[in-house]
Write an enzyme that holds these catalytic residues in place. Structure first.
Site, short mmCIF file in Angstrom:
data_model
loop_
_atom_site.label_atom_id
_atom_site.label_comp_id
_atom_site.label_asym_id
_atom_site.label_seq_id
_atom_site.Cartn_x
_atom_site.Cartn_y
_atom_site.Cartn_z
N HIS A 41 0.21 53.59 10.02
CA HIS A 41 -0.56 53.51 8.77
C HIS A 41 -0.99 54.90 8.29
O HIS A 41 -1.34 55.07 7.12
CB HIS A 41 -1.79 52.64 9.02
CG HIS A 41 -2.26 51.87 7.81
ND1 HIS A 41 -1.43 51.43 6.81
CD2 HIS A 41 -3.51 51.44 7.47
CE1 HIS A 41 -2.12 50.77 5.91
NE2 HIS A 41 -3.38 50.77 6.27
N ASN A 87 -9.43 51.70 2.71
CA ASN A 87 -9.88 50.72 1.71
C ASN A 87 -10.63 51.34 0.53
O ASN A 87 -10.80 50.67 -0.49
CB ASN A 87 -10.75 49.66 2.36
CG ASN A 87 -9.98 48.77 3.31
OD1 ASN A 87 -8.78 48.96 3.51
ND2 ASN A 87 -10.65 47.81 3.89
#
Length: 208
Positions: A41, A87
């Protein structure tokens, strides 16, 4: 006198616009913290870290992230690693776009992509967030999906229900061997984006 002032203002405005068009914000998406350093990621961070080492650049801790500056062929590249966690990536992107007065066509967001095989490259001028929380945050904050992005394939070799573990897992041995060549190409993509333009970069690197 009025004519001279008009010409001066026009000249200054053109110069400022030219300077703006020669400045680029390259955003590598990732999560801060030692536990995330070698995860799939975090490929956005990994690309920028590789480029910084190659070009002898240093990251400085700044508001909402870490920033390094790279000058190449008359262009200025600002390499940004947001520290907001994935996020909330859009918060950092919006702040630095506004602070540096960079148009959205001059940003390039580097992100992982489960829908591409390992190391595959897909450069696009716009697109959906594809379920990626970092891209989703950027789209919501900028209120547009029309910004260039560089998707780096991490493949989808995980068992059902194990997507999060896979994405947040470390590269395997085979991937570690192949990563340096892919990271080298990623560095060339960033340079090409700023010097040759998005379309030429897409034609040159997509599918490689």
């Amino acid at each position: 006198m009025i004519k001279w002032l008009t010409q001066l203002f026009s000249s200054t405005k053109t110069a400022d616009n030219t300077d703006v068009m020669k400045k680029f914000l390259i955003i590598g998406l990732g999560n801060i913290g030692a536990e995330y350093v070698n995860t799939r990621h975090n490929i956005g961070f990994k690309v920028l870290d590789y480029m910084a080492r190659k070009e002898s650049l240093s990251f400085e801790t700044v508001k909402l992230g870490a920033l390094a500056e790279y000058k190449f062929k008359g262009r200025t590249f600002l390499l940004l690693k947001p520290n907001t966690y994935m996020n909330l990536s859009g918060k950092a992107v919006k702040f630095w776009i506004d602070k540096e007065n960079i148009p959205t066509e001059n940003i390039l967001v580097i992100t992982d992509d489960l829908n591409l095989s390992f190391g595959a490259i897909r450069i696009k001028p716009k697109g959906s967030d594809g379920g990626h929380n970092g891209l989703k945050s950027i789209q919501q904050t900028l209120n547009t999906s029309e910004y260039p992005r560089f998707r780096f394939g991490i493949s989808d070799e995980f068992k059902k229900g194990k997507q999060v573990d896979y994405v947040l897992g470390n590269w395997d041995d085979a991937e570690q061997v192949k990563l340096p060549e892919r990271l080298e190409m990623a560095t060339e993509i960033i340079k090409s984006f700023g010097t040759a333009g998005l379309e030429n970069t897409m034609n040159l690197f997509n599918g490689k």
